[in-house]
Write a protein that holds these residues in place. Structure first.
Motif, PDB file in Angstrom:
ATOM      1  N   ARG A 164       8.643  -1.168  82.618  1.00 30.18           N
ATOM      2  CA  ARG A 164       7.690  -1.619  81.592  1.00 30.18           C
ATOM      3  C   ARG A 164       7.813  -3.140  81.440  1.00 30.18           C
ATOM      4  NH1 ARG A 164       4.600   0.752  77.887  1.00 30.18           N
ATOM      5  NH2 ARG A 164       5.537   2.806  78.274  1.00 30.18           N
ATOM      6  N   TYR A 165       6.669  -3.804  81.525  1.00 26.94           N
ATOM      7  CA  TYR A 165       6.643  -5.263  81.479  1.00 26.94           C
ATOM      8  C   TYR A 165       5.903  -5.770  80.241  1.00 26.94           C
ATOM      9  CZ  TYR A 165       8.014  -5.273  86.425  1.00 26.94           C
ATOM     10  OH  TYR A 165       8.680  -5.088  87.617  1.00 26.94           O
ATOM     11  N   GLY A 166       6.488  -6.815  79.652  1.00 25.90           N
ATOM     12  CA  GLY A 166       5.792  -7.620  78.660  1.00 25.90           C
ATOM     13  C   GLY A 166       5.678  -9.023  79.225  1.00 25.90           C
ATOM     14  N   PHE A 167       5.274  -9.959  78.390  1.00 22.48           N
ATOM     15  CA  PHE A 167       5.117 -11.333  78.865  1.00 22.48           C
ATOM     16  C   PHE A 167       5.837 -12.292  77.933  1.00 22.48           C
ATOM     17  CE2 PHE A 167       1.663  -8.954  80.712  1.00 22.48           C
ATOM     18  CZ  PHE A 167       1.624  -9.429  82.012  1.00 22.48           C
ATOM     19  N   ASP A 168       6.631 -13.171  78.524  1.00 27.44           N
ATOM     20  CA  ASP A 168       7.375 -14.159  77.759  1.00 27.44           C
ATOM     21  C   ASP A 168       6.399 -15.085  77.036  1.00 27.44           C
ATOM     22  OD1 ASP A 168       8.692 -16.992  77.523  1.00 27.44           O
ATOM     23  OD2 ASP A 168      10.366 -15.605  77.780  1.00 27.44           O
ATOM     24  N   ALA A 169       6.537 -15.193  75.713  1.00 21.35           N
ATOM     25  CA  ALA A 169       5.601 -15.991  74.920  1.00 21.35           C
ATOM     26  C   ALA A 169       5.642 -17.467  75.291  1.00 21.35           C
ATOM     27  CB  ALA A 169       5.902 -15.813  73.430  1.00 21.35           C
ATOM     28  N   PRO A 176       5.997 -12.424  83.401  1.00 24.41           N
ATOM     29  CA  PRO A 176       6.366 -11.042  83.066  1.00 24.41           C
ATOM     30  C   PRO A 176       7.873 -10.877  82.933  1.00 24.41           C
ATOM     31  CG  PRO A 176       5.760 -11.212  85.382  1.00 24.41           C
ATOM     32  CD  PRO A 176       5.425 -12.538  84.757  1.00 24.41           C
ATOM     33  N   VAL A 177       8.277 -10.068  81.969  1.00 29.36           N
ATOM     34  CA  VAL A 177       9.691  -9.740  81.756  1.00 29.36           C
ATOM     35  C   VAL A 177       9.774  -8.259  81.401  1.00 29.36           C
ATOM     36  CG1 VAL A 177      10.402 -12.056  81.018  1.00 29.36           C
ATOM     37  CG2 VAL A 177       9.512 -10.423  79.330  1.00 29.36           C
ATOM     38  N   LEU A 178      10.904  -7.649  81.692  1.00 27.26           N
ATOM     39  CA  LEU A 178      11.099  -6.248  81.317  1.00 27.26           C
ATOM     40  C   LEU A 178      11.179  -6.134  79.796  1.00 27.26           C
ATOM     41  CD1 LEU A 178      13.711  -5.030  83.960  1.00 27.26           C
ATOM     42  CD2 LEU A 178      11.239  -4.705  83.967  1.00 27.26           C
ATOM     43  N   THR A 179      10.599  -5.057  79.264  1.00 30.74           N
ATOM     44  CA  THR A 179      10.571  -4.874  77.818  1.00 30.74           C
ATOM     45  C   THR A 179      10.635  -3.397  77.480  1.00 30.74           C
ATOM     46  OG1 THR A 179       9.311  -5.343  75.792  1.00 30.74           O
ATOM     47  CG2 THR A 179       8.048  -4.790  77.750  1.00 30.74           C
ATOM     48  N   GLU A 180      11.003  -3.096  76.245  1.00 32.30           N
ATOM     49  CA  GLU A 180      10.958  -1.727  75.747  1.00 32.30           C
ATOM     50  C   GLU A 180       9.808  -1.544  74.757  1.00 32.30           C
ATOM     51  OE1 GLU A 180      14.727  -0.712  74.122  1.00 32.30           O
ATOM     52  OE2 GLU A 180      15.800  -0.844  76.035  1.00 32.30           O
ATOM     53  N   GLY A 239       0.960  -3.832  74.078  1.00 36.50           N
ATOM     54  CA  GLY A 239       0.668  -4.975  74.928  1.00 36.50           C
ATOM     55  C   GLY A 239       1.436  -5.011  76.234  1.00 36.50           C
ATOM     56  N   SER A 240       2.139  -3.920  76.571  1.00 34.29           N
ATOM     57  CA  SER A 240       2.946  -3.905  77.787  1.00 34.29           C
ATOM     58  C   SER A 240       2.216  -3.190  78.917  1.00 34.29           C
ATOM     59  CB  SER A 240       4.299  -3.242  77.534  1.00 34.29           C
ATOM     60  OG  SER A 240       4.126  -1.877  77.178  1.00 34.29           O
ATOM     61  N   LEU A 241       2.744  -3.338  80.122  1.00 34.83           N
ATOM     62  CA  LEU A 241       2.212  -2.683  81.313  1.00 34.83           C
ATOM     63  C   LEU A 241       3.317  -1.859  81.953  1.00 34.83           C
ATOM     64  CD1 LEU A 241       0.290  -5.702  82.905  1.00 34.83           C
ATOM     65  CD2 LEU A 241      -0.711  -3.823  81.595  1.00 34.83           C
ATOM     66  N   ARG A 242       2.970  -0.664  82.454  1.00 34.43           N
ATOM     67  CA  ARG A 242       3.969   0.176  83.104  1.00 34.43           C
ATOM     68  C   ARG A 242       3.393   0.765  84.404  1.00 34.43           C
ATOM     69  NH1 ARG A 242       6.658   5.556  80.502  1.00 34.43           N
ATOM     70  NH2 ARG A 242       4.533   6.281  80.905  1.00 34.43           N
ATOM     71  N   PRO A 243       3.464   0.010  85.485  1.00 34.64           N
ATOM     72  CA  PRO A 243       3.015   0.542  86.779  1.00 34.64           C
ATOM     73  C   PRO A 243       3.936   1.676  87.234  1.00 34.64           C
ATOM     74  CG  PRO A 243       3.328  -1.857  86.834  1.00 34.64           C
ATOM     75  CD  PRO A 243       3.961  -1.358  85.585  1.00 34.64           C
ATOM     76  N   ALA A 275      -1.865  -9.605  86.502  1.00 31.53           N
ATOM     77  CA  ALA A 275      -1.139 -10.569  85.666  1.00 31.53           C
ATOM     78  C   ALA A 275       0.352 -10.566  85.962  1.00 31.53           C
ATOM     79  CB  ALA A 275      -1.381 -10.272  84.187  1.00 31.53           C
ATOM     80  N   LEU A 276       0.847  -9.519  86.616  1.00 28.03           N
ATOM     81  CA  LEU A 276       2.269  -9.442  86.960  1.00 28.03           C
ATOM     82  C   LEU A 276       2.609 -10.322  88.158  1.00 28.03           C
ATOM     83  CD1 LEU A 276       2.829  -5.585  86.569  1.00 28.03           C
ATOM     84  CD2 LEU A 276       3.420  -7.389  84.938  1.00 28.03           C
TER      85      LEU A 276
END
Length: 248
Positions: free
Chosen positions: A161-166, A171-175, A179-183, A229-230
């Motif tokens: 699961r990826y979010g984005f560093d503000a 992209p960074v891993l996130t929980e 607003g996240s992406l999970r390919p 975007a990744l």
């Protein structure tokens, strides 16, 4: 630095690692005995041309090559081709496994069965094609974890699961879910999941129309656009049992 691997078939021990959290996944893993896993255990197995190709088991050779140091930072074109063929094999195996378990040997659902409403969830209809898709994803993930992640453990992540560093926008891993992406499957730099190389999603079309042209879905195209975007070195792709790798 490009690092080419020249390998032959080998038969490393099975890792037995599988996904968790989905009902019935353990049973799927135990019953899955696809052409892919059969090839992985066969020292005489070599890759064949075309979408039906079966990949050689290269576990020990890959492990030996990685022992050279940190040279294997990113996978080369030949390795990506092997990965894509294995993803296709996992997709085909999952499709056949679930169809035959649910409908009998050699059988599959027709369009009417695909659109049948199984139940309602939060007031929305859950159709049979959605239910089958969830089952087939579970089997495909088990295949990837058992085989592909064993061959390229440092370069493959399943459902990250990826979010984005503000600050940087990278992209960074996130929980976080919002607003996240999970390919489904991400190929990335060795031990660096945030440095994406290629992104893949399994899709299991059920109706005749969707099987012949899965990219006709606007929602799917929007999903692939979000995956862009990744970053990465290849356009995001879907894997279907019928057409293999498809890109917009």
């Amino acid at each position: 630095m490009t690092f080419l691997l020249f390998v032959a078939c080998a038969t490393p021990p099975r890792s037995g690692v599988g996904p968790s959290g989905a009902e019935g996944v353990t049973r799927y893993e135990q019953s899955l005995d696809s052409a892919t896993s059969g090839c992985m255990r066969n020292p005489a197995c070599y890759s064949q041309p075309g979408s039906e190709a079966i990949l050689p088991a290269v576990g020990r050779s890959v492990a030996a090559a990685r022992g050279v140091g940190t040279a294997l930072r990113i996978l080369d074109a030949a390795e990506l081709a092997r990965i894509e063929q294995l993803l296709i094999q996992c997709s085909k195996a999952a499709d056949q496994e679930v169809n035959e378990r649910e409908y009998g040997p050699g059988k599959k659902p027709d369009d009417a069965e695909c659109e049948r409403v199984v139940r309602h969830v939060d007031g929305k209809p859950l159709r049979r094609r959605m239910e089958l898709g969830t089952m087939k994803h579970a089997v495909a993930f088990a295949c990837v974890r058992r085989e592909l992640s064993r061959l390229f453990p440092d370069n493959v992540s399943v459902e990250p699961r990826y979010g984005f560093d503000a600050r940087t926008g990278r992209p960074v891993l996130t929980e976080r879910w919002v607003g996240s992406l999970r390919p489904d499957v991400v190929i990335h730099f060795a031990k660096e999941p945030s440095r994406v190389q290629c992104v893949y999603d399994f899709k299991f079309p059920c109706t005749k129309a969707s099987k012949s042209n899965p990219l006709a879905s606007p929602e799917l195209l929007q999903q692939l656009e979000r995956y862009e975007a990744l970053g990465g070195h290849c356009p995001p792709a879907i894997i279907t049992p019928q057409l293999g790798v498809s890109r917009d």
